[in-house]
Design a protein around this motif. Structure first.
Motif, short mmCIF file in Angstrom:
data_model
loop_
_atom_site.label_atom_id
_atom_site.label_comp_id
_atom_site.label_asym_id
_atom_site.label_seq_id
_atom_site.Cartn_x
_atom_site.Cartn_y
_atom_site.Cartn_z
N PRO A 356 3.88 53.21 45.81
CA PRO A 356 4.91 52.43 46.59
C PRO A 356 5.29 53.37 48.12
O PRO A 356 4.75 53.70 48.48
CB PRO A 356 6.15 54.17 45.85
CG PRO A 356 5.71 54.56 45.47
CD PRO A 356 3.88 53.81 44.92
N GLN A 357 6.22 51.16 48.70
CA GLN A 357 6.39 51.58 50.25
C GLN A 357 6.71 53.58 50.39
O GLN A 357 5.64 53.97 51.32
CB GLN A 357 6.86 51.13 50.84
CG GLN A 357 6.77 51.15 51.79
CD GLN A 357 7.77 50.16 52.30
OE1 GLN A 357 8.72 49.49 51.95
NE2 GLN A 357 8.16 49.85 54.11
N TRP A 358 6.93 54.41 50.02
CA TRP A 358 8.14 55.74 50.46
C TRP A 358 8.01 56.22 48.98
O TRP A 358 8.78 56.31 48.22
CB TRP A 358 9.14 55.46 50.77
CG TRP A 358 9.63 54.69 51.97
CD1 TRP A 358 10.51 53.32 51.81
CD2 TRP A 358 9.66 54.43 52.91
NE1 TRP A 358 10.37 52.58 52.52
CE2 TRP A 358 10.14 53.48 54.09
CE3 TRP A 358 8.71 55.55 54.19
CZ2 TRP A 358 9.86 53.47 54.98
CZ3 TRP A 358 8.86 55.17 55.14
CH2 TRP A 358 9.06 54.41 55.27
N PRO A 359 7.04 56.56 49.00
CA PRO A 359 6.00 57.53 47.48
C PRO A 359 6.17 58.88 47.08
O PRO A 359 6.75 59.70 46.42
CB PRO A 359 4.83 57.61 47.67
CG PRO A 359 4.58 57.97 49.50
CD PRO A 359 5.15 57.30 49.93
N GLU A 360 7.58 59.74 48.37
CA GLU A 360 8.06 60.72 48.19
C GLU A 360 9.26 60.75 46.62
O GLU A 360 8.40 61.72 46.16
CB GLU A 360 9.00 61.46 49.79
CG GLU A 360 8.15 61.52 50.34
CD GLU A 360 7.98 59.72 51.33
OE1 GLU A 360 7.31 60.11 52.53
OE2 GLU A 360 8.30 58.75 50.69
N MET A 361 9.75 60.24 46.41
CA MET A 361 10.32 60.68 45.54
C MET A 361 10.26 61.24 44.18
O MET A 361 10.04 61.53 43.34
CB MET A 361 11.85 59.79 45.66
CG MET A 361 12.62 59.78 44.34
SD MET A 361 13.76 58.95 43.86
CE MET A 361 13.41 57.05 42.96
N LEU A 362 8.47 59.65 43.62
CA LEU A 362 7.72 59.35 42.96
C LEU A 362 7.58 61.02 42.74
O LEU A 362 6.50 61.69 41.87
CB LEU A 362 7.64 58.16 42.54
CG LEU A 362 8.43 56.82 41.91
CD1 LEU A 362 7.39 55.73 42.00
CD2 LEU A 362 8.58 57.36 40.43
N GLU A 363 6.68 61.61 44.57
CA GLU A 363 5.95 62.24 43.92
C GLU A 363 6.42 63.73 43.40
O GLU A 363 5.85 64.37 42.90
CB GLU A 363 4.89 62.45 45.12
CG GLU A 363 4.12 61.08 45.73
CD GLU A 363 3.35 61.33 46.95
OE1 GLU A 363 4.46 62.23 47.78
OE2 GLU A 363 2.54 60.84 47.47
N ALA A 364 7.25 63.99 43.41
CA ALA A 364 8.11 64.72 43.77
C ALA A 364 8.66 65.20 42.33
O ALA A 364 8.42 66.20 41.54
CB ALA A 364 9.72 64.74 44.22
N TYR A 365 8.60 64.22 40.81
CA TYR A 365 8.21 64.47 39.95
C TYR A 365 7.04 64.62 39.19
O TYR A 365 7.12 64.30 37.58
CB TYR A 365 8.72 62.95 38.95
CG TYR A 365 10.04 62.53 39.51
CD1 TYR A 365 11.10 64.11 39.25
CD2 TYR A 365 10.85 61.15 39.70
CE1 TYR A 365 12.07 63.38 39.75
CE2 TYR A 365 11.73 60.63 39.70
CZ TYR A 365 13.08 62.31 40.08
OH TYR A 365 14.06 61.29 40.72
N ARG A 366 5.89 64.98 39.33
CA ARG A 366 4.99 65.24 38.97
C ARG A 366 4.57 66.64 38.39
O ARG A 366 3.61 66.56 37.10
CB ARG A 366 3.20 65.34 40.49
CG ARG A 366 3.86 67.08 41.57
CD ARG A 366 2.62 67.12 42.48
NE ARG A 366 1.62 67.51 41.68
CZ ARG A 366 0.14 66.38 42.17
NH1 ARG A 366 0.53 66.87 43.53
NH2 ARG A 366 -0.86 67.23 41.68
N GLU A 367 5.51 67.09 38.11
CA GLU A 367 5.35 67.92 36.74
C GLU A 367 5.80 67.96 35.91
O GLU A 367 6.64 68.21 34.80
CB GLU A 367 6.14 69.77 38.12
CG GLU A 367 5.53 70.27 38.65
CD GLU A 367 6.31 71.61 39.03
OE1 GLU A 367 6.83 71.76 38.32
OE2 GLU A 367 5.24 72.18 40.99
N CYS A 368 6.95 66.47 35.65
CA CYS A 368 7.63 65.92 34.73
C CYS A 368 6.77 65.39 33.51
O CYS A 368 5.55 64.82 33.55
CB CYS A 368 8.18 64.97 34.92
SG CYS A 368 9.88 65.24 35.98
N ARG A 369 6.84 66.09 32.43
CA ARG A 369 6.47 65.97 31.53
C ARG A 369 6.93 64.84 29.96
O ARG A 369 6.39 64.20 29.46
CB ARG A 369 5.56 66.74 30.26
CG ARG A 369 5.20 67.82 31.31
CD ARG A 369 4.05 67.22 30.96
NE ARG A 369 3.31 68.86 31.52
CZ ARG A 369 3.15 68.82 33.31
NH1 ARG A 369 3.56 68.61 33.99
NH2 ARG A 369 2.50 70.17 33.43
#
Length: 755
Positions: A356-369
């Motif tokens: 993504p052009q701005w990956p911050e939002m999806l990167e914040a979900y890295r702990e989600c299962r």
């Protein structure tokens, strides 16, 4: 008097500071707009919503609010205007939005204006009809949210708070806990830690030591977390008014009832549910043209206005088929639609561009299962922290996708997992493609090669890279780069034909990011294939490059390879042309290798100059040995001895002996050479020593007879008898002496300098 005036001024300072309007700031989030206003610490305030307007009332405040920067970061799709008077803040809404209000710590009031259909994790403020009295106010005191009494058929009775009594002194039982008690205690500790973490994240628990609100110029950054979609409220708790009762508490969302399906990270970020990104359900049994045609037909409604629901359905259809750019184009037809569906925009970017052009939002979900794990991993740009990626959840989501999306995303997922060190999961992502009827694509084969190379299967990985290169597909240039890097890393040879192929790809892709990498790889291939002249021509064309550090690294690599594998003529032709600045940037081991080869070719001065760029503080052994050898080659015996000072190594002894002999200390040199069993230099040192007669044994070739001759004494005798015998003996000794001297002269190289 001055002191008294100063005291009065200091006492009035809080009142002066509090006279400034409280700042109001804003932020655009996924599905809602947030307004944050500073309030006095621990004060009471009220929020009411009436007919398209929201009012924040701060009793006792007379200095208003500073709204000058409210619209710096938000549009006017949801909030049309924000106005302030002395004691209140008024928001005029531009949509049929719902409003939620809650405190952030003790010093800030937060108002969220959510788009229709968006669910927040905090209770909504119940709108008040214009014809009804203003009875639906949400009153907040500090971090406690209370509801103003609502007139109804039944009165609401609020009991007076009980006085808190100090706890009695407890006598603690120190006996060990039973297994049952320990299990219960562990469960309580886990539950308490979760509750405390949630409360701290949401501002319910704040530090006991606070700065005065008037001294703060910035709002609480926690009020502007990344634009993340909040989790929905559990179904067991209703947000609507039930009969004449309303249930509220001081937390962002109720915890009573069933919390199944609600997932948050350790930072309190709510994970999107699987239903929000169920791409596998966004398609129908109809063909692509039928689905897209129907979606485009329904896109515009009456008066050619965009139908938001139809646009969202069409964008999801495009994403189902893997068309990210088209989905983004549809979402951007309406600014509100794009703002409320940032998650879909990020997924579209991943499908088209890999990230993504701005990956911050999806990167914040890295702990989600949940299913968001797949997209969170695909958005990762680098390994961050020690938290492992949710590979199992991502693989499960990948296998739920339709076949065409699996072919598109599985290689990307494998590369991301491999970059984070999860080799097994990276291989598993590609195995999901091996079960499909058609063979692996070039992208999948390339990803599979990378996995095998990381697992140490060099031969298998190299074969797969070669197959991708031979197929001449889109991934061939990247596979060729990986192939050459692998061969360089493992010390394999690179053919001239391979170097020419890289040059062709570099010319084809010039001006693109991969073109830069291809050009660098071409240079490496030229060097590794022994084409040093062409490599120097290539590096000369990079003088205008902006990557100065990269160019220097290439030049240093070229020098290293010249030192290791070039012929003597080619080596000297290019190395001697290099500037001293470049050579000074070489690593220590490379400098030593280069100096050693220069010494072997007779360029002692150049070797000594190169070694002088290496600091002497640590006095590494190899540097000192090379420095001593260069000094001896330049007839500098005392400098050689200085370089060897304090070095007790077998390799230093011959150099030290040579330095002693060169400086005229032949006796010490003779002793050192004898200890090293070096007979030839020991004979020469003994011959040149002051006590050469004693140091030269009689059996020593050439020098031994000479030493014996020098030791011989002629005894004079006055006895006339035996005169003839003594004369004959003297004659024989004379002949033997002449022969000894002749042998000495014949064995010694004499050089007579002309005066």
């Amino acid at each position: 008097m001055r002191i008294f005036a100063l005291i009065l001024w200091l006492l009035s300072l809080p009142a002066i500071l509090s006279a400034a309007p409280f700042p109001v700031v804003s932020g655009e989030h996924d599905g809602f707009t947030r307004i944050v206003a500073q309030v006095p610490s621990g004060s009471s305030w009220e929020v009411a919503q009436t007919d398209g307007a929201v009012t924040l009332t701060l009793p006792g405040h007379r200095n208003g609010f500073d709204t000058s920067k409210v619209f710096d970061r938000i549009g006017r799709d949801r909030i049309a205007t924000v106005k302030s008077d002395s004691g209140s803040l008024a928001l005029k809404l531009n949509c049929t939005c719902r409003v939620s209000a809650f405190p952030s710590g003790a010093d800030y009031a937060v108002i969220d204006v959510a788009a229709p259909g968006v669910t927040l994790s905090t209770p909504f403020v119940e709108p008040i009809r214009s014809s009804e009295p203003d009875t639906d106010l949400t009153s907040l005191h500090g971090s406690q949210i209370q509801q103003t009494p609502v007139p109804s058929l039944l009165p609401i009775i609020v009991k007076a708070p009980k006085q808190i009594q100090p706890p009695p002194t407890l006598k603690l039982d120190r006996t060990p806990l039973s297994e049952t008690q320990q299990t219960a205690l562990n469960e309580i500790q886990i539950q308490l830690a979760e509750e405390l973490g949630t409360a701290t994240t949401r501002g319910i628990l704040v530090p006991s030591i606070r700065q005065p609100p008037t001294a703060r110029s910035q709002v609480d950054p926690k009020a502007f977390a990344p634009a993340l979609s909040p989790a929905p409220l559990p179904p067991a708790v209703s947000q609507e008014l039930v009969s004449n009762m309303r249930i509220t508490d001081s937390r962002d969302r109720p915890f009573g009832g069933n919390n199944e399906g609600v997932s948050t990270t350790r930072n309190g970020i709510s994970c999107p549910t699987d239903s929000q990104i169920a791409i596998e359900t966004w398609g129908t049994p109809d063909t692509f043209d039928q689905q897209i045609s129907a979606g485009r037909t329904a896109l515009f409604g009456e008066f050619d206005r965009i139908d938001s629901e139809a646009a969202l359905t069409l964008a999801r259809s495009y994403l189902y088929f893997g068309f990210g750019a088209e989905a983004r184009q549809v979402l951007n037809l309406s600014p509100g639609l794009a703002r409320d569906n940032r998650l879909l925009l990020d997924i579209a970017d991943i499908m088209d561009h890999g990230r993504p052009q701005w990956p911050e939002m999806l990167e914040a979900y890295r702990e989600c299962r949940t299913d968001i794990a797949l997209w969170s991993i695909l958005a990762q740009t680098e390994a961050r922290g020690a938290t492992p990626l949710p590979a199992t959840s991502a693989l499960r989501t990948l296998n739920k996708l339709p076949e065409h999306l699996r072919r598109l995303l599985a290689p990307q997922l494998s590369r991301r997992l491999l970059a984070h060190g999860n080799h097994e999961a990276a291989a598993a992502a590609l195995r999901s493609l091996e079960r499909l009827p058609d063979g692996l694509s070039g992208k999948a084969t390339l990803a599979q090669a990378h996995v095998e190379l990381e697992q140490g299967k060099i031969d298998e990985g190299t074969v797969k890279l070669e197959s991708v290169v031979d197929e001449n597909v889109e991934e061939s240039p990247e596979a060729l780069i990986a192939l050459i890097n692998t061969r360089i890393k493992t010390g394999q040879a690179i053919s001239v034909e391979t170097a020419d192929l890289v040059e062709a790809y570099a010319q084809e892709h010039r001006g693109s990011p991969i073109g830069v990498e291809l050009r660098r790889t071409h240079f490496m291939a030229l060097v590794k294939s022994g084409q040093f002249d062409r490599a120097f021509m290539e590096i000369a064309t990079r003088t205008s490059s902006s990557d100065k550090e990269g160019d220097l690294a290439l030049r240093l690599y070229l020098i290293n390879q010249l030192t290791k594998s070039a012929s003597d003529i080619v080596f000297l032709d290019h190395v001697l042309k290099h500037s001293a600045d470049d050579l000074a940037h070489l690593q220590s081991l490379s400098k030593f290798d280069l100096a050693s080869r220069l010494l072997s070719l007779g360029f002692a001065a150049e070797a000594q100059q190169l070694l002088s760029t290496e600091p002497e503080a640590d006095r590494p052994l190899r540097r000192q040995l090379l420095a001593a050898e260069a000094a001896l080659a330049l007839d500098q015996p005392f400098q050689a001895q200085a370089a060897l000072l304090g070095i007790d190594d077998p390799a230093a002894a011959p150099l030290r002996a040579r330095a002693k002999a060169m400086s005229g200390e032949y006796a010490e040199a003779h002793n050192l050479f004898r200890e090293l069993d070096l007979e030839a230099p020991a004979r020469e040192a003994a011959w040149l020593a002051e006590d050469w007669r004693d140091r030269t044994p009689s059996e020593t070739p050439v020098f031994g007879p000479t030493a014996e001759l020098a030791k011989a004494k002629i005894e004079a005798s006055g006895d006339p008898s035996g005169m003839l015998a003594r004369s004959a003996a003297a004659l024989n000794e004379s002949i033997a002496a002449r022969d000894t001297i002749a042998n000495l002269l014949a064995a010694t190289d004499l050089s007579i300098e002309a005066e």
